[in-house]
Design an enzyme around this catalytic site. Structure first.
Site, PDB file in Angstrom:
ATOM      1  N   LYS A  80       4.905   7.345  -4.035  1.00  0.00           N
ATOM      2  CA  LYS A  80       5.160   6.590  -2.806  1.00  0.00           C
ATOM      3  C   LYS A  80       6.646   6.582  -2.535  1.00  0.00           C
ATOM      4  O   LYS A  80       7.457   6.663  -3.482  1.00  0.00           O
ATOM      5  CB  LYS A  80       4.668   5.142  -2.994  1.00  0.00           C
ATOM      6  CG  LYS A  80       4.400   4.407  -1.713  1.00  0.00           C
ATOM      7  CD  LYS A  80       3.047   4.731  -1.137  1.00  0.00           C
ATOM      8  CE  LYS A  80       2.832   4.020   0.177  1.00  0.00           C
ATOM      9  NZ  LYS A  80       1.512   4.285   0.740  1.00  0.00           N
ATOM     10  N   GLY A 180     -11.691  -6.641  12.204  1.00  0.00           N
ATOM     11  CA  GLY A 180     -10.637  -5.723  12.620  1.00  0.00           C
ATOM     12  C   GLY A 180     -11.218  -4.487  13.273  1.00  0.00           C
ATOM     13  O   GLY A 180     -11.803  -3.631  12.602  1.00  0.00           O
ATOM     14  N   GLY A 182      -9.547  -2.011  15.018  1.00  0.00           N
ATOM     15  CA  GLY A 182      -8.431  -1.148  15.405  1.00  0.00           C
ATOM     16  C   GLY A 182      -8.884   0.297  15.314  1.00  0.00           C
ATOM     17  O   GLY A 182     -10.041   0.616  15.598  1.00  0.00           O
ATOM     18  N   VAL A 184      -9.490   2.378  12.749  1.00  0.00           N
ATOM     19  CA  VAL A 184     -10.614   2.656  11.838  1.00  0.00           C
ATOM     20  C   VAL A 184     -11.830   1.819  12.227  1.00  0.00           C
ATOM     21  O   VAL A 184     -12.955   2.334  12.340  1.00  0.00           O
ATOM     22  CB  VAL A 184     -10.234   2.381  10.361  1.00  0.00           C
ATOM     23  CG1 VAL A 184     -11.426   2.639   9.449  1.00  0.00           C
ATOM     24  CG2 VAL A 184      -9.045   3.235   9.929  1.00  0.00           C
TER      25      VAL A 184
HETATM   26  P1  NAD Z   1      -4.977  -0.790  13.148  1.00  0.00           P
HETATM   27  O1  NAD Z   1      -3.638  -1.443  13.227  1.00  0.00           O
HETATM   28  O2  NAD Z   1      -5.317   0.263  14.149  1.00  0.00           O
HETATM   29  O3  NAD Z   1      -6.128  -1.876  13.208  1.00  0.00           O
HETATM   30  C1  NAD Z   1      -6.063  -3.104  12.571  1.00  0.00           C
HETATM   31  C2  NAD Z   1      -6.804  -4.087  13.452  1.00  0.00           C
HETATM   32  O4  NAD Z   1      -6.862  -5.330  12.753  1.00  0.00           O
HETATM   33  C3  NAD Z   1      -6.089  -4.353  14.781  1.00  0.00           C
HETATM   34  O5  NAD Z   1      -7.017  -4.252  15.843  1.00  0.00           O
HETATM   35  C4  NAD Z   1      -5.563  -5.768  14.613  1.00  0.00           C
HETATM   36  O6  NAD Z   1      -5.506  -6.481  15.853  1.00  0.00           O
HETATM   37  C5  NAD Z   1      -6.569  -6.366  13.668  1.00  0.00           C
HETATM   38  N1  NAD Z   1      -6.110  -7.526  12.930  1.00  0.00           N
HETATM   39  C6  NAD Z   1      -4.892  -7.767  12.400  1.00  0.00           C
HETATM   40  N2  NAD Z   1      -4.889  -8.946  11.764  1.00  0.00           N
HETATM   41  C7  NAD Z   1      -6.143  -9.451  11.883  1.00  0.00           C
HETATM   42  C8  NAD Z   1      -6.757 -10.636  11.428  1.00  0.00           C
HETATM   43  N3  NAD Z   1      -6.103 -11.543  10.727  1.00  0.00           N
HETATM   44  N4  NAD Z   1      -8.064 -10.830  11.702  1.00  0.00           N
HETATM   45  C9  NAD Z   1      -8.762  -9.896  12.418  1.00  0.00           C
HETATM   46  N5  NAD Z   1      -8.216  -8.772  12.892  1.00  0.00           N
HETATM   47  C10 NAD Z   1      -6.923  -8.557  12.625  1.00  0.00           C
HETATM   48  O7  NAD Z   1      -5.081  -0.231  11.673  1.00  0.00           O
HETATM   49  P2  NAD Z   1      -6.104   0.852  11.119  1.00  0.00           P
HETATM   50  O8  NAD Z   1      -5.420   2.154  11.029  1.00  0.00           O
HETATM   51  O9  NAD Z   1      -7.392   0.725  11.832  1.00  0.00           O
HETATM   52  O10 NAD Z   1      -6.263   0.342   9.603  1.00  0.00           O
HETATM   53  C11 NAD Z   1      -7.092  -0.763   9.276  1.00  0.00           C
HETATM   54  C12 NAD Z   1      -7.006  -1.043   7.791  1.00  0.00           C
HETATM   55  O11 NAD Z   1      -7.446   0.105   7.070  1.00  0.00           O
HETATM   56  C13 NAD Z   1      -5.593  -1.317   7.279  1.00  0.00           C
HETATM   57  O12 NAD Z   1      -5.656  -2.224   6.220  1.00  0.00           O
HETATM   58  C14 NAD Z   1      -5.127   0.027   6.781  1.00  0.00           C
HETATM   59  O13 NAD Z   1      -4.116  -0.094   5.781  1.00  0.00           O
HETATM   60  C15 NAD Z   1      -6.414   0.561   6.195  1.00  0.00           C
HETATM   61  N6  NAD Z   1      -6.454   2.014   6.112  1.00  0.00           N
HETATM   62  C16 NAD Z   1      -6.369   2.763   7.227  1.00  0.00           C
HETATM   63  C17 NAD Z   1      -6.433   4.150   7.143  1.00  0.00           C
HETATM   64  C18 NAD Z   1      -6.359   5.006   8.364  1.00  0.00           C
HETATM   65  O14 NAD Z   1      -6.725   6.186   8.275  1.00  0.00           O
HETATM   66  N7  NAD Z   1      -5.929   4.493   9.516  1.00  0.00           N
HETATM   67  C19 NAD Z   1      -6.590   4.769   5.891  1.00  0.00           C
HETATM   68  C20 NAD Z   1      -6.705   3.962   4.738  1.00  0.00           C
HETATM   69  C21 NAD Z   1      -6.634   2.585   4.863  1.00  0.00           C
END
Ligand code: NAD
Length: 355
Positions: A80, A180, A182, A184
């Site tokens: 990292k 959430g 977002g 994913v």
């Molecule tokens: P993102 O920022 O697109 O989505 C996160 C969503 O969570 C947003 O819509 C946000 O408004 C919402 N959110 C934030 N705080 C919240 C709360 N307290 N209660 C409810 N909703 C809340 O992020 P993402 O890329 O979709 O990733 C989501 C999770 O998955 C993260 O923890 C990220 O580290 C993990 N992750 C993502 C990927 C990837 O490929 N994007 C890969 C591995 C892990």
């Protein structure tokens, strides 16, 4: 405690400091383990309160990447990078180029990618001075946004959970609560809706929940209650540690499986979930679809191969659940055991080949 005292050389292979006073770059790269292959892990750009905090974080995150790659069955190690500072104030192309030269100086033992505080565009800048970058946009020869791949992996995990609990991978009619929606979470909701699931969602972003309701028929509940919704599977896909001594007793599901990183506030929470009779699918196993997609891209991208590789998240999770049952331990610890065993076997094979 000095910085050298924070590094445990029994657990981490090496720690490197990258400094460029002209651009304000202060960065650290930790390489946890390269037994299975080069250490892959994103670069976090974050205003750490102290250098000590930055080192502790980079060591922890690097180790997490080793476990994630090992459980995903990838020939990849864990590492990292962190850049200390507020990206909004400090980010410049010159700083990113200095960081790229730092990555390049490690000769490919560390491969970087975007993470919290860095963007895909930042990685395009970094790629001007080093080829040891992944997760680039498709037009720059990379595999693009990893989120759909991550969501595909979460579905494979949910199917494995369903098979384990109910004897069928079919998720049709299952009630799934997604915290959430977002990148994913929304992709997951779309996929689950196509499989005939009953969906409940919550997000602090009302536009996102409105979209999930309108497009995929999801019911919307509050972010404070979503973990307590009566459902088959609770799927945390937001940010931060949501499973702790306060929320675990309120869970009303048969399993927890979602993409969010660091779902457990402490490792002991995995034991709490097990004691509550709930199956916990370890986050770093469930959310590996993104790095699997990156690995597929590095091996010469084919969409079908990538999909097959991502779908292995299901069997990988099944093996970990089996290990947890065999040893009567929680699934989080079982995942670490599976990863440690894979690394130890590779190390033993290598030393046999050397003799
Ligand atoms: P993102 O920022 O697109 O989505 C996160 C969503 O969570 C947003 O819509 C946000 O408004 C919402 N959110 C934030 N705080 C919240 C709360 N307290 N209660 C409810 N909703 C809340 O992020 P993402 O890329 O979709 O990733 C989501 C999770 O998955 C993260 O923890 C990220 O580290 C993990 N992750 C993502 C990927 C990837 O490929 N994007 C890969 C591995 C892990």
């Amino acid at each position: 405690m000095g910085v050298f005292d924070l590094v445990d050389t029994e657990t981490h292979e090496s720690v490197h400091f990258g400094v460029d006073h002209a651009t304000g770059l202060r960065s650290i790269i930790a390489i946890h383990d390269t037994t299975l292959g080069p250490a892959l892990g994103g670069t976090r750009f974050y205003p750490y309160e102290s250098e000590e905090d930055a080192i502790v974080d980079v060591l922890r995150l690097a180790k997490g990447m080793t476990y994630k790659a090992a459980c995903a069955g990838l020939d990849q190690g864990g590492g990292k990078g962190v850049i200390i500072g507020d990206p909004a104030e400090l980010r410049s192309d010159e700083l990113l180029l200095a960081y790229g030269r730092f990555v390049e100086s490690l000769g490919g033992t560390y491969i970087t990618a975007e993470d919290v505080g860095t963007t895909v565009r930042d990685m395009v800048v970094v790629s001007q001075v080093t080829e040891h970058v992944s997760g680039l946009p498709i037009e720059s020869g990379g595999s693009g946004d990893p989120s759909p791949a991550t969501a595909r992996g979460v579905v494979a995990a949910l199917e494995a959970v369903a098979f384990h609990l109910w004897g069928s991978r079919d998720l049709g009619g299952r009630r799934i609560a997604v915290k959430g929606v977002g990148k994913v979470g929304m992709s997951l909701v779309e996929r689950l809706s196509a499989r005939g699931c009953e969906l409940v969602v919550a997000d602090i972003n009302e536009v996102a929940t409105g979209e999930a309701a309108l497009n995929f028929g999801a019911k919307v509940t509050s972010v404070d209650d979503i973990h307590a919704v009566d459902c088959d599977i609770f799927s945390p896909c937001a940010l931060g540690a949501g499973l702790n001594s306060a929320t675990i007793p309120q869970l009303s599901c048969s399993a927890v499986a979602g993409s969010a990183n660091n779902q457990l506030e402490t490792p002991h929470d995995a034991i709490r979930i097990k004691a509550a009779g709930i199956l916990y699918a370890p986050d770093f196993v469930v959310n590996a679809g993104g790095i699997i997609n990156i690995a597929a891209a590095r091996a010469g991208y084919s969409v079908d191969t990538a999909k097959d590789m991502i779908d292995r998240v299901g069997p990988n999770l099944t093996a970990i659940i089996g290990k947890a049952q065999e040893l009567d331990i929680d699934t989080h610890t079982a995942a670490e055991v599976v990863a440690d065993e894979r690394i130890a076997a590779a190390r033993a094979k290598r030393s046999n080949n050397d003799t």
